[in-house]
Each structure stands twice: as structure tokens, then as C-alpha cells.
Enzyme design. Structure first.
Site, short mmCIF file in Angstrom:
data_model
loop_
_atom_site.label_atom_id
_atom_site.label_comp_id
_atom_site.label_asym_id
_atom_site.label_seq_id
_atom_site.Cartn_x
_atom_site.Cartn_y
_atom_site.Cartn_z
N ARG A 14 -41.78 -1.34 12.53
CA ARG A 14 -41.92 -0.85 13.95
C ARG A 14 -43.32 -0.95 14.45
NH1 ARG A 14 -45.08 2.31 16.73
NH2 ARG A 14 -45.16 3.84 15.23
N ASP A 15 -44.28 -0.29 14.00
CA ASP A 15 -45.82 -0.13 14.17
C ASP A 15 -46.36 -1.47 14.11
OD1 ASP A 15 -48.10 0.60 15.36
OD2 ASP A 15 -48.35 2.41 14.22
N HIS A 215 -54.61 4.18 11.76
CA HIS A 215 -54.98 2.80 11.96
C HIS A 215 -56.50 2.36 11.30
CE1 HIS A 215 -51.57 1.48 14.68
NE2 HIS A 215 -51.31 2.94 14.75
N CYS A 246 -51.17 -0.96 18.48
CA CYS A 246 -50.32 -0.38 19.54
C CYS A 246 -50.44 -0.97 21.27
CB CYS A 246 -50.75 1.33 19.57
SG CYS A 246 -50.04 2.05 21.16
N ASN A 255 -52.11 -0.33 11.42
CA ASN A 255 -52.01 0.78 10.24
C ASN A 255 -52.86 0.25 9.09
OD1 ASN A 255 -49.52 2.22 11.84
ND2 ASN A 255 -50.51 3.55 10.51
P1 HMG Z 1 -40.43 5.20 32.80
O1 HMG Z 1 -40.53 3.82 33.25
O2 HMG Z 1 -41.27 6.53 32.79
O3 HMG Z 1 -38.82 5.46 32.23
O4 HMG Z 1 -40.68 4.95 31.07
P2 HMG Z 1 -37.77 5.59 33.46
O5 HMG Z 1 -36.77 6.87 32.78
O6 HMG Z 1 -38.18 5.52 34.75
O7 HMG Z 1 -36.97 4.17 33.19
C1 HMG Z 1 -37.57 3.01 33.68
C2 HMG Z 1 -36.40 1.85 33.11
O8 HMG Z 1 -36.82 1.90 31.42
C3 HMG Z 1 -35.21 2.03 33.36
O9 HMG Z 1 -34.68 0.64 33.38
C4 HMG Z 1 -34.57 2.51 32.25
O10 HMG Z 1 -33.28 2.41 32.09
C5 HMG Z 1 -35.30 2.12 31.06
P3 HMG Z 1 -34.66 -0.43 34.67
O11 HMG Z 1 -33.78 0.57 35.78
O12 HMG Z 1 -35.99 -0.42 35.36
O13 HMG Z 1 -33.92 -1.51 34.45
N1 HMG Z 1 -35.55 2.91 29.90
C6 HMG Z 1 -35.19 2.45 28.90
N2 HMG Z 1 -34.75 1.47 28.16
C7 HMG Z 1 -34.54 1.33 26.77
N3 HMG Z 1 -34.52 2.53 26.00
C8 HMG Z 1 -35.31 3.84 26.43
C9 HMG Z 1 -35.47 3.80 28.00
N4 HMG Z 1 -35.98 4.71 28.63
C10 HMG Z 1 -36.07 4.13 29.77
N5 HMG Z 1 -35.47 4.68 25.64
C11 HMG Z 1 -40.40 5.02 28.67
C12 HMG Z 1 -40.64 5.98 29.96
C13 HMG Z 1 -40.89 6.23 27.44
C14 HMG Z 1 -38.98 4.85 28.16
C15 HMG Z 1 -41.70 3.95 28.69
O14 HMG Z 1 -42.66 4.36 28.93
C16 HMG Z 1 -41.77 3.31 27.45
O15 HMG Z 1 -40.74 2.59 26.73
N6 HMG Z 1 -42.59 3.29 26.82
C17 HMG Z 1 -43.00 2.59 25.61
C18 HMG Z 1 -44.07 3.16 24.60
C19 HMG Z 1 -44.01 2.78 23.16
O16 HMG Z 1 -43.04 2.24 22.63
N7 HMG Z 1 -45.39 2.69 22.90
C20 HMG Z 1 -45.51 2.13 21.37
C21 HMG Z 1 -44.95 3.09 20.22
S1 HMG Z 1 -46.05 4.63 20.33
C22 HMG Z 1 -47.13 4.17 19.09
O17 HMG Z 1 -47.21 3.02 18.71
C23 HMG Z 1 -48.15 5.32 18.59
C24 HMG Z 1 -47.81 5.55 17.00
O18 HMG Z 1 -47.74 4.55 16.11
C25 HMG Z 1 -48.84 6.61 16.56
C26 HMG Z 1 -50.13 6.08 16.78
O19 HMG Z 1 -50.78 5.24 16.13
O20 HMG Z 1 -50.78 6.94 17.95
C27 HMG Z 1 -46.42 6.18 16.90
MG MG Z 2 -49.40 3.80 15.47
#
Ligand code: HMG
Ligand code: MG
Length: 313
Positions: A14-15, A215, A246, A255
Site C-alpha cells: 500500500r504505502d 519514512h 506519500c 517507509n
Molecule cells: P473528496 O473529493 O473530498 O470526496 O475526497 P467526495 O466525497 O467529495 O467525492 C469526490 C469523488 O471521489 C466522487 O467521485 C466520489 O465518488 C469519489 P466523482 O463523483 O467525482 O466521480 N470517492 C471515492 N472513490 C473511491 N473510494 C472512496 C471514495 N470516496 C469518494 N473511498 C477522499 C475525499 C478522502 C476520498 C480523497 O481525498 C481521497 O481519496 N484521498 C486519497 C488520500 C490518500 O490515499 N492518501 C495516501 C494515503 S495516506 C498516507 O499515505 C499516509 C500514511 O502512510 C501515514 C503517513 O505516512 O503519514 C497512512
Molecule cells: Mg506513510
């Protein structure tokens, strides 16, 4: 005294892969997970149910979860930032016998700016979005882990204080999250500061339910893990071959490599249940597919040793 046993939570699929610009086929992700479980990893973060517009590499989440052969004793987790993501994770399991995750991950941030960039809403609002996700997961007997991103520094805000970390930890506890992961998203933490941040999590969660996610951008991750071991913390995320980053933290590298952590823990006599040779098989496999050497130092050293042994043979 350091812990006698450490749980390594493998986040490479995933990450590690979420930030890859080249599309990685679902079959490769499935094979990677299977190699990781064969290496003895018992906690694997497989994929994310997020918007494919935001993170295209994770668009095949359902396909990946449907392709993995569940191995007894392995816990599979997935990221679900909202109910839509959670429902998709469950629907896959119901409709096409995909793996039902044992744990889901909601991911918040210790800074408002990062929360906005990563999940498109502020910190308080993110918690309100997570609340029904936690309830839905618990209703199905699924555990919930949280990640508190940018706990040691934020690419947009700069410095992040332990008070800011604790604020989010408390909010996460308030909505019933089971496990708290403290994440150094951009790898700027150093050991004493990491201890100060993790101590805030320990005020609200039992030590078995606190983990570190480091990381390795500034080469501090192993030192930071050691600092956590000194506190008795015994669960750490790590990424095979040191893959990753990220998408919303530009310039942040992956990581800490799972092989690097394992090499240190083996040297300290700390048990993990993970087999280095088989872990290196997984690192070699994914590095071969991506067409580059691992980032992890141990991965590189042991792969070079293997290559030399092949030449001599
Ligand atoms: P948004 O635009 O605010 O959401 O996104 P929305 O509810 O307004 O929906 C917008 C569109 O997204 C719509 O589609 C929804 O259907 C779709 P459209 O009508 O435009 O075609 N949608 C989804 N589709 C699939 N699965 C879903 C989903 N939700 C809405 N679950 C949202 C909000 C959170 C969804 C968006 O900002 C997003 O997907 N962000 C991705 C964030 C991400 O994955 N970041 C990387 C992971 S976190 C990380 O790496 C950190 C970590 O490792 C720890 C660290 O290192 O810090 C964990
Ligand atoms: Mg991370």
C-alpha cells in the site's frame, strides 16, 4: 529492557506502491502480498479504498483483495477514509469472495494543512467522517487503526508539536479507534522528538495498541525505531525494499525498509517470526518488476551477496 518480540506491519503493497507512477498490475501486487506472507509477515497493509482520481495506483483495490489467498494467522488491513471506501471493502468480500479486511485504517493528520491536501477536509471534519466508519467496522467485528500523519513535521505547516499530535490522538480515541499509529510522513523526526510524540499516544492507548510509522527521508528511521523500543513500543510499520512515499508529501521517500528493520532486530535478538531470505525474495521480486534496486540498505547488501554467490556457482 527492550521488548523480546516485535510485530512488523508490512505496508509495502500500500504505502510502498501508492506513489509509483508506472501502473503496477494487480497480479504483481497479489504476488507481492503472497511472498510477504510466505516470509512470515503476519500483518499486511494491502491496499486503499480511496478515490482513483486521487491515487490511481490503488484503483484495483477490490481486484487485489479478491486475488490473495488468505493465509491463516495473517491479518490484512486496508485504508478506508470514508464510508464509501469501507462499503467497497466489504462489498468485495460479499460479492466475489475477496478477503474481508481484519482491520481498516482511517488516516488523519496532526496539521490542518496536511489534512486538507491529503483528504480534502480539516482535522475535526475528518474525525466526523471517520466516526461512522469506525462504527460500521466494529459492527462487523473489524478492528480500526488510525494513522496520525505528519506527527513530526509537516511539508506545509513546518514544525508540529506534541500537543498537536495529542489533540488528534485524543479525537481518534474519542471515536473508538482501537490502535494508534504515529506517522513521520516526511521522515524529519529524530529520536528524542519521536519519543515525545509517541509518549502522547501512550497516554491514551495501551502500549500494545501504539505503533510507529517512519519514512526514512533523512535516514533517521532506524534510530527512531530504537528510541521507540526503549519506550517498550513493539509494533512498527515497514516497507519491503524501502518502497514508497506519500503522494501528498512531495520529496518524502518510502517507509523504512522491512529488511533494514529486520536486520537490526535480528542483531538485537528480538523475535519477529520473519525469515530474512524469504523477505529478500519478496524484495527481489518487486524490485525486478519496478526495474530498480531496493532503497533498503540491507536489501541491496543481501541481493549483491546473492548475485556474487550465483557468479561463483
Ligand atoms: P473528496 O473529493 O473530498 O470526496 O475526497 P467526495 O466525497 O467529495 O467525492 C469526490 C469523488 O471521489 C466522487 O467521485 C466520489 O465518488 C469519489 P466523482 O463523483 O467525482 O466521480 N470517492 C471515492 N472513490 C473511491 N473510494 C472512496 C471514495 N470516496 C469518494 N473511498 C477522499 C475525499 C478522502 C476520498 C480523497 O481525498 C481521497 O481519496 N484521498 C486519497 C488520500 C490518500 O490515499 N492518501 C495516501 C494515503 S495516506 C498516507 O499515505 C499516509 C500514511 O502512510 C501515514 C503517513 O505516512 O503519514 C497512512
Ligand atoms: Mg506513510
Amino acid at each position: 529492557m527492550l521488548p523480546a518480540h516485535v510485530t512488523l506491519l508490512e505496508v509495502g503493497p500500500r504505502d510502498g506502491l501508492q506513489n509509483e507512477s508506472q501502473p503496477v498490475p494487480a497480479a504483481v501486487k497479489i504476488e507481492l502480498v503472497q511472498r510477504l506472507q510466505a516470509a512470515g509477515l503476519r500483518e499486511i497493509e494491502v491496499t486503499s479504498y480511496v478515490s482513483p482520481k486521487w491515487v490511481p495506483q490503488m484503483a484495483d483495490a477490490a481486484q487485489v483483495m479478491a486475488g490473495i489467498k488468505r493465509e491463516r494467522g495473517v491479518r490484512y488491513s486496508v485504508l478506508t477514509p470514508n464510508l464509501k471506501g469501507f462499503e467497497a471493502a466489504v462489498a468485495g468480500a460479499v460479492a466475489n469472495s475477496a478477503i474481508l479486511p481484519d482491520e481498516i485504517v482511517v488516516f488523519g493528520a496532526a496539521s490542518e494543512a496536511f489534512s486538507q491536501r491529503n483528504i480534502n477536509c480539516g482535522v475535526e471534519e475528518s474525525i466526523e467522517r471517520f466516526r461512522p466508519v469506525v462504527e460500521a467496522a466494529h459492527a462487523r467485528g473489524i478492528k480500526v487503526r488510525c494513522a496520525v500523519s505528519v506527527a513530526l513535521g509537516c511539508p506545509y505547516q513546518g514544525e508540529v508539536t506534541p500537543d498537536e499530535v495529542e489533540r488528534v490522538v485524543r479525537l481518534m480515541k474519542g471515536i473508538g479507534v482501537d490502535h494508534c499509529g504515529i506517522a513521520d510522513t516526511i521522515g524529519v523526526g529524530t529520536p528524542k522528538r519521536v519519543q515525545a510524540a509517541l509518549e502522547r499516544a501512550l497516554k491514551h492507548f495501551p502500549i500494545e495498541q501504539v505503533s510507529g510509522h517512519f519514512h526514512d527521508t533523512y535516514g533517521q528511521a532506524l534510530a527512531n525505531i530504537y528510541a521507540c523500543l526503549e519506550l517498550g513500543i513493539h509494533t512498527f510499520d515497514a516497507s519491503v525494499a524501502g518502497l514508497g512515499g506519500c503522494p501528498y508529501a512531495k520529496g518524502a521517500t518510502g517507509n523504512v525498509g522491512t529488511e533494514d528493520v529486520l536486520f537490526m532486530l535480528n542483531g538485537l535478538g528480538i523475535a519477529t517470526g520473519v525469515d530474512m531470505e524469504r523477505l529478500i525474495d519478496a524484495a527481489e521480486f518487486i524490485s525486478g518488476v519496478l526495474g530498480r534496486k531496493p532503497v533498503s540498505r540491507t536489501g541491496n547488501a543481501l541481493l549483491a551477496k546473492r548475485a556474487n554467490a550465483r557468479v561463483i556457482a
